[in-house]
Design a protein around this motif. Sequence first.
Motif, PDB file in Angstrom:
ATOM      1  N   ASP A 194      33.593  32.932  41.976  1.00 33.43           N
ATOM      2  CA  ASP A 194      33.216  33.976  41.023  1.00 33.43           C
ATOM      3  C   ASP A 194      33.962  35.274  41.307  1.00 33.43           C
ATOM      4  OD1 ASP A 194      31.511  32.315  39.700  1.00 33.43           O
ATOM      5  OD2 ASP A 194      29.654  33.316  40.314  1.00 33.43           O
ATOM      6  N   GLU A 195      34.076  35.626  42.595  1.00 34.75           N
ATOM      7  CA  GLU A 195      34.774  36.868  42.956  1.00 34.75           C
ATOM      8  C   GLU A 195      36.249  36.795  42.577  1.00 34.75           C
ATOM      9  OE1 GLU A 195      33.581  39.680  44.100  1.00 34.75           O
ATOM     10  OE2 GLU A 195      31.593  39.156  44.849  1.00 34.75           O
ATOM     11  N   ILE A 196      36.858  35.640  42.799  1.00 35.47           N
ATOM     12  CA  ILE A 196      38.281  35.478  42.460  1.00 35.47           C
ATOM     13  C   ILE A 196      38.484  35.650  40.955  1.00 35.47           C
ATOM     14  CG2 ILE A 196      40.172  33.811  42.381  1.00 35.47           C
ATOM     15  CD1 ILE A 196      39.018  32.631  45.007  1.00 35.47           C
ATOM     16  N   ARG A 197      37.621  35.001  40.174  1.00 35.49           N
ATOM     17  CA  ARG A 197      37.743  35.100  38.715  1.00 35.49           C
ATOM     18  C   ARG A 197      37.529  36.546  38.259  1.00 35.49           C
ATOM     19  NH1 ARG A 197      34.360  31.532  37.576  1.00 35.49           N
ATOM     20  NH2 ARG A 197      32.504  32.794  37.281  1.00 35.49           N
ATOM     21  N   LEU A 198      36.498  37.197  38.777  1.00 36.79           N
ATOM     22  CA  LEU A 198      36.204  38.560  38.355  1.00 36.79           C
ATOM     23  C   LEU A 198      37.311  39.521  38.783  1.00 36.79           C
ATOM     24  CD1 LEU A 198      34.099  40.253  36.870  1.00 36.79           C
ATOM     25  CD2 LEU A 198      33.019  40.721  39.077  1.00 36.79           C
ATOM     26  N   ALA A 199      37.900  39.290  39.941  1.00 35.45           N
ATOM     27  CA  ALA A 199      39.009  40.134  40.384  1.00 35.45           C
ATOM     28  C   ALA A 199      40.138  40.137  39.359  1.00 35.45           C
ATOM     29  CB  ALA A 199      39.527  39.650  41.737  1.00 35.45           C
ATOM     30  N   CYS A 200      40.389  38.977  38.779  1.00 38.55           N
ATOM     31  CA  CYS A 200      41.431  38.888  37.749  1.00 38.55           C
ATOM     32  C   CYS A 200      41.023  39.630  36.483  1.00 38.55           C
ATOM     33  CB  CYS A 200      41.709  37.425  37.413  1.00 38.55           C
ATOM     34  SG  CYS A 200      42.374  36.449  38.772  1.00 38.55           S
ATOM     35  N   TYR A 201      39.817  39.379  36.016  1.00 39.82           N
ATOM     36  CA  TYR A 201      39.382  39.946  34.739  1.00 39.82           C
ATOM     37  C   TYR A 201      39.288  41.470  34.783  1.00 39.82           C
ATOM     38  CZ  TYR A 201      38.134  35.321  32.851  1.00 39.82           C
ATOM     39  OH  TYR A 201      38.170  34.034  32.375  1.00 39.82           O
ATOM     40  N   VAL A 202      38.688  42.017  35.834  1.00 35.16           N
ATOM     41  CA  VAL A 202      38.493  43.468  35.849  1.00 35.16           C
ATOM     42  C   VAL A 202      39.821  44.199  36.005  1.00 35.16           C
ATOM     43  CG1 VAL A 202      36.121  43.314  36.703  1.00 35.16           C
ATOM     44  CG2 VAL A 202      37.986  43.553  38.345  1.00 35.16           C
ATOM     45  N   ALA A 203      40.755  43.619  36.747  1.00 32.56           N
ATOM     46  CA  ALA A 203      42.067  44.259  36.886  1.00 32.56           C
ATOM     47  C   ALA A 203      42.780  44.323  35.546  1.00 32.56           C
ATOM     48  CB  ALA A 203      42.912  43.497  37.911  1.00 32.56           C
ATOM     49  N   ARG A 204      42.688  43.242  34.789  1.00 32.35           N
ATOM     50  CA  ARG A 204      43.341  43.216  33.481  1.00 32.35           C
ATOM     51  C   ARG A 204      42.697  44.205  32.515  1.00 32.35           C
ATOM     52  NH1 ARG A 204      43.301  36.625  32.718  1.00 32.35           N
ATOM     53  NH2 ARG A 204      43.953  36.141  34.850  1.00 32.35           N
ATOM     54  N   ALA A 205      41.369  44.206  32.486  1.00 31.75           N
ATOM     55  CA  ALA A 205      40.662  45.087  31.552  1.00 31.75           C
ATOM     56  C   ALA A 205      40.870  46.553  31.913  1.00 31.75           C
ATOM     57  CB  ALA A 205      39.170  44.748  31.545  1.00 31.75           C
ATOM     58  N   PHE A 206      40.834  46.863  33.207  1.00 29.18           N
ATOM     59  CA  PHE A 206      40.939  48.257  33.646  1.00 29.18           C
ATOM     60  C   PHE A 206      42.314  48.832  33.352  1.00 29.18           C
ATOM     61  CE2 PHE A 206      41.497  51.584  36.899  1.00 29.18           C
ATOM     62  CZ  PHE A 206      40.360  52.344  36.661  1.00 29.18           C
ATOM     63  N   THR A 207      43.353  48.017  33.578  1.00 31.05           N
ATOM     64  CA  THR A 207      44.715  48.511  33.386  1.00 31.05           C
ATOM     65  C   THR A 207      45.230  48.312  31.970  1.00 31.05           C
ATOM     66  OG1 THR A 207      45.667  46.389  34.075  1.00 31.05           O
ATOM     67  CG2 THR A 207      45.296  48.041  35.796  1.00 31.05           C
ATOM     68  N   GLY A 208      44.548  47.476  31.194  1.00 30.24           N
ATOM     69  CA  GLY A 208      45.062  47.132  29.877  1.00 30.24           C
ATOM     70  C   GLY A 208      46.329  46.304  29.961  1.00 30.24           C
ATOM     71  N   ASN A 209      46.473  45.594  31.089  1.00 31.70           N
ATOM     72  CA  ASN A 209      47.695  44.831  31.338  1.00 31.70           C
ATOM     73  C   ASN A 209      47.307  43.501  31.966  1.00 31.70           C
ATOM     74  OD1 ASN A 209      50.120  43.741  32.240  1.00 31.70           O
ATOM     75  ND2 ASN A 209      50.921  45.693  33.009  1.00 31.70           N
ATOM     76  N   TYR A 210      47.490  42.409  31.249  1.00 30.36           N
ATOM     77  CA  TYR A 210      47.060  41.102  31.736  1.00 30.36           C
ATOM     78  C   TYR A 210      47.832  40.637  32.966  1.00 30.36           C
ATOM     79  CZ  TYR A 210      51.210  39.033  29.518  1.00 30.36           C
ATOM     80  OH  TYR A 210      52.488  38.703  29.176  1.00 30.36           O
ATOM     81  N   LYS A 211      48.930  41.318  33.290  1.00 33.21           N
ATOM     82  CA  LYS A 211      49.727  40.928  34.451  1.00 33.21           C
ATOM     83  C   LYS A 211      49.246  41.581  35.749  1.00 33.21           C
ATOM     84  CE  LYS A 211      53.972  40.151  31.799  1.00 33.21           C
ATOM     85  NZ  LYS A 211      55.396  40.539  31.636  1.00 33.21           N
ATOM     86  N   MET A 212      48.264  42.475  35.648  1.00 35.98           N
ATOM     87  CA  MET A 212      47.814  43.196  36.835  1.00 35.98           C
ATOM     88  C   MET A 212      46.688  42.496  37.586  1.00 35.98           C
ATOM     89  SD  MET A 212      49.555  45.864  37.650  1.00 35.98           S
ATOM     90  CE  MET A 212      50.947  44.773  37.346  1.00 35.98           C
ATOM     91  N   GLY A 213      46.312  41.305  37.116  1.00 32.97           N
ATOM     92  CA  GLY A 213      45.309  40.513  37.834  1.00 32.97           C
ATOM     93  C   GLY A 213      45.530  39.050  37.535  1.00 32.97           C
ATOM     94  N   THR A 214      46.591  38.493  38.071  1.00 30.24           N
ATOM     95  CA  THR A 214      46.905  37.101  37.786  1.00 30.24           C
ATOM     96  C   THR A 214      46.115  36.180  38.720  1.00 30.24           C
ATOM     97  OG1 THR A 214      48.739  36.972  39.358  1.00 30.24           O
ATOM     98  CG2 THR A 214      49.236  37.779  37.135  1.00 30.24           C
ATOM     99  N   THR A 215      46.044  34.912  38.333  1.00 28.34           N
ATOM    100  CA  THR A 215      45.387  33.921  39.182  1.00 28.34           C
ATOM    101  C   THR A 215      46.070  33.859  40.534  1.00 28.34           C
ATOM    102  OG1 THR A 215      44.960  32.635  37.182  1.00 28.34           O
ATOM    103  CG2 THR A 215      44.601  31.531  39.294  1.00 28.34           C
ATOM    104  N   ARG A 216      47.373  33.955  40.521  1.00 28.70           N
ATOM    105  CA  ARG A 216      48.109  33.892  41.794  1.00 28.70           C
ATOM    106  C   ARG A 216      47.778  35.080  42.682  1.00 28.70           C
ATOM    107  NH1 ARG A 216      54.654  32.917  42.498  1.00 28.70           N
ATOM    108  NH2 ARG A 216      54.713  33.288  44.743  1.00 28.70           N
ATOM    109  N   HIS A 217      47.675  36.277  42.108  1.00 24.04           N
ATOM    110  CA  HIS A 217      47.261  37.435  42.895  1.00 24.04           C
ATOM    111  C   HIS A 217      45.955  37.138  43.625  1.00 24.04           C
ATOM    112  CE1 HIS A 217      49.607  40.397  40.159  1.00 24.04           C
ATOM    113  NE2 HIS A 217      50.159  40.468  41.361  1.00 24.04           N
TER     114      HIS A 217
END
Length: 487
Positions: A336-359
């Motif tokens: 859950d933490e891994i998934r949320l880390a991706c989603y919140v980074a994307r939403a906060f920055t408005g950039n889907y590349k700022m929280g990739t699965t690989r990150h």
Amino acid sequence: MKTTKIAGLDHVVAWDDAEQRHVYLDSADLVFKGNEIVHVGPGYGGPVDTTIDGKGFMAIPGFVNVHSHPFSEPANKGLTEEYGSDKLGQSSLYEYLTVFGLAPEDAGPSTQVAMSELLKSGVTTITDLSMARDGWVDDLAKTGIRAVVCPMMRQGAWYTKNGYTVEYAWDEKAGEKAFEASMKTIDEAIRHPSGRIGAMAGPAQIDTCHEGFFRESLQEAKKRGIPMQTHACQAVVEFHEMMHRHGKTPIEWLGAIGVLGPDLIIGHGIFLNDHPQIHYPHGNDFERLRDSGASVAHCPTVFVRRAMVMNSLGRYMNAGITVGIGTDTFPHNMVDEIRLACYVARAFTGNYKMGTTRHAFEAATIGGAKMLRRPDLGRLAPGCKADFSLVDMNHPYMQPSHEPVRSLIYSASERAIRHVYVDGAQVVRDGKVLTIDVEAATAGLIEGQRRRLKTVSERDWACRDADALSPPVYLTKDRLPQSRPVT
């Protein structure tokens, strides 16, 4: 030492040393002797003692959790999901955690419940930030997990008398005793016969420890060859408190006293000077952090509940800052933490590349391992510890399995993690934890929370009870306000 072969796995998320990254291996074998991996790849033909059919499974490296509070957080369930202090930067630190925290005698059941959740979500290494207590190290060892104890110690405690200012009660002698107890626990952990227990030094928070305390902690950590972790840049109140005391941001102050460097893990590293909720343009915290070699323990859930987000996972990692993932709060579910880390980074920055699965996946594996100085963890390769999970590729939420790690992180979550091994020993079988009496631990946790809630008003500055501090979603019918007849 027995050799075990898991044969014909659909996929293995294996470590490619030449490329320094995870790669997929299909139709592969995973072989370990005792507690060490000896082969990852197809067609192992060496002698084995036990062969397990891997068809229908994916092997992934055990997750390395770099920041967790299993002593207290499980008992906050139902209380702190939605509430913070409106006049204290929306944080829950100053009014809520001080009144809801469990009594020390209930640490055992709480920790066991947290460990069971961690193991089921594929965590094989946990960093436990708790207060030093008798039996703590042995209790962790009995769960079968690989643990790093970080006994927190501090010289002061925060409190509020009015709900809009934070004050500090300083007690140097108590700090000295806590320091002594912490070092004793650290040494006990390092010497533990299981070989699965490590340690780190833990001056608890940047605003509850003085300069000398930090320096002495770092000195003791270096002497033992272990890292140090502290809570810093975790609250708006803390940022302004450090500015008020020293005229420096938290990052600037850590640098000025000589502890901002490769030995330091910062939990949670959110409120740098350029964070939108701070907007202090007179500093360069991000560059200082990047250049220092210090790392960051990122725990998205506990903060996003109160509208706080690190800026951002991708930004930090792309700049070369080592980031690990932690489960600072309940539930202790690493996927859950891994998934949320991706989603919140994307939403906060408005950039889907700022929280990739690989990150996020790499933060939860090799990032955490680097922070703990354990290159033999967080990856599946010969010479590494046999810490891994087997994911059920036939689970409905894993289908279709075009990209299996994405299917795990975004759809199946821990539900598809069926078997978990730590140090070559199976600790989860068919989704059931083998090393913990989860029912008994849960009963103890429930009773501990019940006792604690009865005395909440004694610790709250306004003498509020639990329901006043954390109103339930719905009132029971007999407590609804009586409607008045229309006249």
